[in-house]
Design an enzyme around this catalytic site. Structure first.
Site, PDB file in Angstrom:
ATOM      1  N   VAL A   1       0.751  -1.124  -0.002  1.00 14.15           N
ATOM      2  CA  VAL A   1       0.180   0.034   0.036  1.00 14.15           C
ATOM      3  C   VAL A   1       0.870   1.196   0.055  1.00 14.15           C
ATOM      4  O   VAL A   1       0.561   2.174  -0.835  1.00 14.15           O
ATOM      5  CB  VAL A   1      -0.950   0.029   1.031  1.00 14.15           C
ATOM      6  CG1 VAL A   1      -1.934   1.211   1.051  1.00 14.15           C
ATOM      7  CG2 VAL A   1      -1.766  -1.372   1.116  1.00 14.15           C
TER       8      VAL A   1
ATOM      9  N   LYS B   1     -12.518  -5.812  10.891  1.00 14.84           N
ATOM     10  CA  LYS B   1     -13.338  -4.897  10.193  1.00 14.84           C
ATOM     11  C   LYS B   1     -14.674  -4.807  10.555  1.00 14.84           C
ATOM     12  O   LYS B   1     -15.364  -3.898  10.706  1.00 14.84           O
ATOM     13  CB  LYS B   1     -13.389  -5.440   8.791  1.00 14.84           C
ATOM     14  CG  LYS B   1     -11.933  -5.039   8.039  1.00 14.84           C
ATOM     15  CD  LYS B   1     -12.009  -5.749   6.850  1.00 14.84           C
ATOM     16  CE  LYS B   1     -10.544  -5.757   5.839  1.00 14.84           C
ATOM     17  NZ  LYS B   1     -10.322  -6.535   4.873  1.00 14.84           N
TER      18      LYS B   1
ATOM     19  N   ARG C   1      14.129  -1.492   6.244  1.00 14.29           N
ATOM     20  CA  ARG C   1      15.379  -1.677   5.842  1.00 14.29           C
ATOM     21  C   ARG C   1      15.680  -0.708   4.604  1.00 14.29           C
ATOM     22  O   ARG C   1      14.968  -0.637   3.918  1.00 14.29           O
ATOM     23  CB  ARG C   1      15.844  -3.073   5.245  1.00 14.29           C
ATOM     24  CG  ARG C   1      16.255  -3.794   6.530  1.00 14.29           C
ATOM     25  CD  ARG C   1      16.637  -5.240   6.002  1.00 14.29           C
ATOM     26  NE  ARG C   1      15.570  -5.913   5.493  1.00 14.29           N
ATOM     27  CZ  ARG C   1      14.363  -6.633   5.917  1.00 14.29           C
ATOM     28  NH1 ARG C   1      14.687  -6.812   7.349  1.00 14.29           N
ATOM     29  NH2 ARG C   1      13.482  -7.162   5.460  1.00 14.29           N
TER      30      ARG C   1
END
Ligand SMILES: NC(=O)C1=CN([C@@H]2O[C@H](COP(=O)(O)OP(=O)(O)OC[C@H]3O[C@@H](n4cnc5c(N)ncnc54)[C@H](O)[C@@H]3O)[C@@H](O)[C@H]2O)C=CC1
Ligand SMILES: N[C@@H](CC=O)C(=O)O
Ligand code: NA
Length: 432
Positions: free
Chosen positions: A16, A208, A48
């Site tokens: 995302v 959700k 990283r």
């Protein structure tokens, strides 16, 4: 006059996050025109650095492994959290809000775990906390519930809110695919969570459901309140059995206000629904959610519920909103949990069952089975006998509506009958 700039810290650059960064660069002029200020990436926190982080138009120097320092910087105005999980996401969001920065997140696990405390902190510090992407990806659902339906009385929210499991069940139904093969494809397409157990075992859908129920019924609901069953025990035989009765197996999230409104029920489990039901036609990783409200009636929200690009649409929509609010010097509506409703235990839920039994094929079996149902006050709608089972028969019983505790006590007692060799499958039936 020069347009002012709002500086954004992006926490996480995975499926995302990388899409958000790409679109912030690609659509920067449009976003600026819509907000009334330029949105500039101040930094991107990654686990990283040194990997191939090339995002066209993004300065490689802005990547950092120190998310906490990035959030604390004075030149950061807004924070977007797409790391996921509970910590360090919670601490970073709290730190951002304490410093007066509005936050956008896609983190349903965190919102379901601690949404009340996060909203309380947002109110205290006078900042926005938006999370449209956390439920049903790209589909505008939380904002319609919080804002458009704020004057109505929502009674039920029912839907498919996990793309990965819908993709898997759809592949099993349509192509006869195996579970493992379908899961691998869902992961490759970027639908699945980093740990696919969250999808498969229903934790993602349960988170959700908790968020949806809290918003819909103005009462705090957390993940622990949700009755949860995943799809790991759904077999090819279950899918075929559903097909035989003109139904399809879907993982459903169901949030309902009990009659009288003093309690809410929130559950996630696989269920059979008739093929003609609109939710049966929801394919692949798509999501669909029905909302029933006293005045509006039935509303249906449908669209892509997972994947980097669709999810970035919801995150960027929220980012534009919090940025606009910042420019105007206001905040949007905060949490609305004024009603303290009891969360009803699953046993009180009224539902229907489809039960498949491997039984001896001899006189009196049907009568014995029917007696167990009658003893628990569960009314039978249909019974079908299949004789393809070696040395026996398969009895398929579909019940009328009854409390879940009566149905599960019935199944427990059926399993103990001498004539019942195995309870092969038990599925709830919804959508009629
Ligand atoms: N992928 C999807 O379809 C959807 C995802 N979401 C939510 O969006 C969020 C992000 O999901 P994805 O991008 O799919 O996950 P992802 O696993 O692809 O990305 C998360 C990134 O955060 C990084 N990260 C972990 N700890 C970090 C730290 N301490 N500092 C900086 N970076 C760190 C990871 O290395 C990884 O690159 C999650 O909350 C997820 O539930 C919501 C809707 C849909
Ligand atoms: N893993 C989730 C992603 C979106 O929330 C899903 O499959 O729906
Ligand atoms: Na959404």
């Amino acid at each position: 006059m020069r347009m002012s700039t709002l500086r954004v810290a992006l926490l996480g650059c995975g499926v995302v996050g990388s899409e958000i960064a790409r679109q912030m660069v690609e659509h920067s002029d449009d976003l600026a025109a819509r907000v009334g200020a330029r949105l500039e990436l101040a930094g991107i926190a990654v686990r990283r650095t040194g990997r191939d982080r090339a995002i066209p138009g993004v300065d490689p120097e802005i990547f950092t492994t120190d998310a906490a320092a990035l959030v604390a910087r004075d030149d950061v105005d807004l924070v977007v959290e797409v790391i996921g999980g509970i910590e360090p996401a919670r601490g970073l969001i709290m730190a951002a809000m304490e410093r007066g920065k509005s936050v956008v997140t896609a983190n349903k696990a965190l919102l379901a775990d601690d949404g009340f405390a996060l909203h309380t902190a947002a109110d205290k510090h006078g900042v926005d906390l938006y999370y449209e992407a956390a439920v049903a990806g790209a589909i505008p659902l939380l904002r319609p519930l919080r804002e458009s339906l704020a004057g109505d009385h929502v009674t039920r929210v029912l839907g498919i809110v996990n793309g990965t499991t819908n993709y898997i069940l759809d592949q099993m139904d349509t192509h006869g695919s195996g579970f493992a093969e379908a899961l691998e494809e869902a992961q490759a397409l970027g639908y699945a969570e980093a740990d696919p157990t969250a999808d498969i075992e229903g934790y993602d859908a349960a988170a959700k459901a908790a968020i949806l129920a809290g918003i819909a019924f103005h009462s705090p609901v957390s993940l622990a309140d949700v009755h949860r069953e995943g799809i790991s025990e759904v077999t090819a035989a279950d899918v075929a059995g559903a097909k035989a009765m003109g139904a399809v197996v879907k993982l459903l999230a169901i949030c309902e206000l009990a009659p009288g409104g003093e309690a809410v029920g929130v559950r996630v489990h696989p269920a059979m629904i008739p093929r003609e039901h609109p939710l049966a036609g929801v394919r692949g990783a798509y999501n669909a959610v029905f909302v029933e409200a006293a005045s509006a009636g039935q509303l249906m929200f449908y669209g892509p519920g997972a994947g980097g690009t669709p999810t970035s649409s919801a995150v960027l929509g929220d980012l534009v909103t919090v940025a606009r609010n910042r420019v105007a010097g206001v905040t949007g509506p905060g949490g609305s949990w004024y009603a303290d409703r009891r969360v009803r235990p699953m046993g009180e839920t009224v539902t229907r069952y489809h039960i498949s039994l491997d039984v001896d094929d001899r006189p009196g079996v049907l009568a014995a089975v029917a007696t167990v149902f009658a003893g628990h006050g569960v009314s039978i709608e249909t019974v079908r006998q299949r004789t393809e089972v070696p040395d026996g028969a398969e009895l398929v019983v579909v019940t009328h509506q009854a409390p879940d505790e009566a149905l599960s006590a019935t199944v427990d007692e059926l399993a103990k009958l001498d004539t019942v060799r195995e309870v092969m499958s038990v599925k709830r039936v919804e959508g009629e």
